[in-house]
Write a protein that holds these residues in place. Structure first.
Motif, PDB file in Angstrom:
ATOM      1  N   ARG A 113      10.768 -44.700  34.402  1.00 28.91           N
ATOM      2  CA  ARG A 113       9.399 -45.333  35.648  1.00 28.91           C
ATOM      3  C   ARG A 113       9.795 -44.597  36.795  1.00 28.91           C
ATOM      4  N   LEU A 114      10.618 -43.382  37.111  1.00 28.93           N
ATOM      5  CA  LEU A 114      10.620 -42.627  37.837  1.00 28.93           C
ATOM      6  C   LEU A 114       9.849 -41.675  38.175  1.00 28.93           C
ATOM      7  N   ASP A 118      12.823 -37.407  40.952  1.00 26.24           N
ATOM      8  CA  ASP A 118      14.073 -38.105  40.800  1.00 26.24           C
ATOM      9  C   ASP A 118      14.696 -37.812  39.212  1.00 26.24           C
ATOM     10  N   ARG A 152      17.157 -42.070  46.825  1.00 26.41           N
ATOM     11  CA  ARG A 152      15.901 -42.740  46.304  1.00 26.41           C
ATOM     12  C   ARG A 152      15.728 -43.497  44.906  1.00 26.41           C
ATOM     13  N   ARG A 156      15.280 -47.188  43.165  1.00 24.21           N
ATOM     14  CA  ARG A 156      14.995 -47.467  42.266  1.00 24.21           C
ATOM     15  C   ARG A 156      15.395 -47.845  40.728  1.00 24.21           C
ATOM     16  N   GLU A 159      16.759 -51.325  41.636  1.00 25.25           N
ATOM     17  CA  GLU A 159      15.667 -52.265  41.453  1.00 25.25           C
ATOM     18  C   GLU A 159      14.896 -52.452  40.070  1.00 25.25           C
ATOM     19  N   LEU A 160      15.047 -51.637  39.195  1.00 23.36           N
ATOM     20  CA  LEU A 160      14.353 -52.150  37.941  1.00 23.36           C
ATOM     21  C   LEU A 160      15.222 -52.569  36.865  1.00 23.36           C
TER      22      LEU A 160
END
Length: 171
Positions: A113-114, A118, A152, A156, A159-160
């Motif tokens: 999902r990155l 990234d 970043r 992320r 968060e995931l």
């Protein structure tokens, strides 16, 4: 290529292919077929320049750099009709039942999902254990850009993964 150099390259490729493949799997977030293609492309590029590459201080590091650049180039030219998916098919563990397959799948899904750059930064910095400067060199970016991408990307991932990662770490 002369036979001694061809033999030297063959030994190098055989010794590094497994590690390159594992890195490619992380870069592609578990797409094993694409990972195989990326490794093949990287090894092909290295073969063409083996006379020069064999004389560098760290041919293995050079190979990782080539692999990462092949991955990033592939991401740039991806057809607009191809769509990445965030779901992985169920598979049996290839390590004979050892290891934590749910954790591995969760991490691969989060990596998928990155954005590609990234993901590359995370793999280079935390899987390959490269410095910020080495990562910047591989990605043709500044050290500041790598630090920003790291911050970043890790944010992320947090968060995931959120509570889900804590659940796996507690085991």
């Amino acid at each position: 290529m002369r036979q001694p150099r061809a033999d030297e390259y063959a030994r190098f490729a055989a010794a590094r292919a497994g590690h390159l493949y594992r890195s490619a799997c992380l870069l592609t977030a578990g797409d094993t077929h694409l990972a195989e293609d990326l490794v093949q492309e990287a090894l092909g590029r290295i073969y063409v320049r083996w006379g020069r590459i064999s004389r560098v201080d760290n041919p293995a590091g050079y190979a990782q750099t080539v692999l990462t650049r092949v991955f990033l180039a592939h991401q740039r030219r991806r057809s607009s009709t191809e769509r990445a998916t965030d779901t992985l098919p169920d598979r049996a563990s290839s390590d004979g039942g050892h290891g934590d397959l749910p954790l591995r799948l969760t991490l691969l899904q989060a990596l998928a999902r990155l954005p590609a750059k990234d993901r590359a930064v995370v793999v280079l910095r935390y899987w390959e254990d490269r410095s910020v400067e080495e990562t910047a060199d591989v990605m043709n970016a500044s050290s500041a850009a790598v630090r920003t991408r790291c911050t970043r990307a890790l944010g992320r991932l947090r968060e995931l993964l959120g509570e889900e990662l804590g659940e796996y770490a507690a085991r």
